[in-house]
Write an enzyme that holds these catalytic residues in place. Structure first.
Site: not given
Ligand code: ADP
Length: 169
Positions: A12, A25, A34-35, A121
């Site tokens: 992404i 979070n 992804v973070d 996830g």
């Protein structure tokens, strides 16, 4: 199905859209999945500084930062629910992630945004249920927000994309 919704397989962080959505979070601290990828690609220090200024984000809500080094102009950070059996408001909170992110995008005048599979996830949401909520809620928002040109469901792997494609077919 609204043909402004599209499924795409890949990372992404490479998408040149108005905004990518981050599965953040609540401390906006950066993490794995992804973070972590978004923080690394945007420039960890500058994104962390922007996140610190905001402070945090409640589950189901969304906040926005610049995209910094990303091709995307902005990052909409939303906090998905941790799956804990399904009786703890998970579905409502996940739905809220999508609607709050869409509302934030509209407020900024964005027309093209991309979502990862929020909570699918480490947060452990059953994928089929999460995807059904994502598609249903984005479609509902698109009925109201006619200015959107494209909403991309960015999937890290083909098996996730298959789940979306089944619903969008
Ligand atoms: P959460 O904590 O909300 O569960 P994760 O980052 O662990 O978030 O996973 C959410 C989804 O994002 C998973 O389906 C995972 O495969 C996917 N994912 C991980 N990295 C990327 C990436 N770079 N681009 C798109 N999707 C990604």
């Amino acid at each position: 199905m609204d043909d402004r919704m599209q499924v795409w397989v890949g990372d992404i962080t490479t998408l040149k859209v108005d905004a990518i959505v981050n599965a953040a979070n609540s401390q906006l601290a950066g993490g794995g999945g992804v973070d972590g990828a978004i923080h690394r690609a945007a420039g960890a220090e500058q994104l962390q500084a922007a996140c610190r200024m905001i402070g945090g984000c409640a589950t189901g809500q969304a906040v926005i930062t610049p995209g910094f080094d990303l091709p995307a102009k902005a990052i909409i950070h939303t906090v998905g629910p941790v799956w804990s059996g399904g009786q703890n408001n998970e579905a409502t909170l996940l739905r809220s992630c999508y609607s709050e992110s869409m509302t934030m995008a509209v407020r900024e005048g964005f027309r093209c945004i991309a979502f990862p599979a929020i909570s699918c996830g480490v947060y452990g949401y059953p994928k089929e249920q999460a995807v059904a909520i994502a598609v249903d809620e984005v479609e509902r928002c698109l009925e109201t927000y006619l200015m959107f040109k494209r909403v991309i469901f960015a999937c890290f792997d083909q098996s996730m994309a298959d789940l979306y494609n089944r619903l969008l077919a």
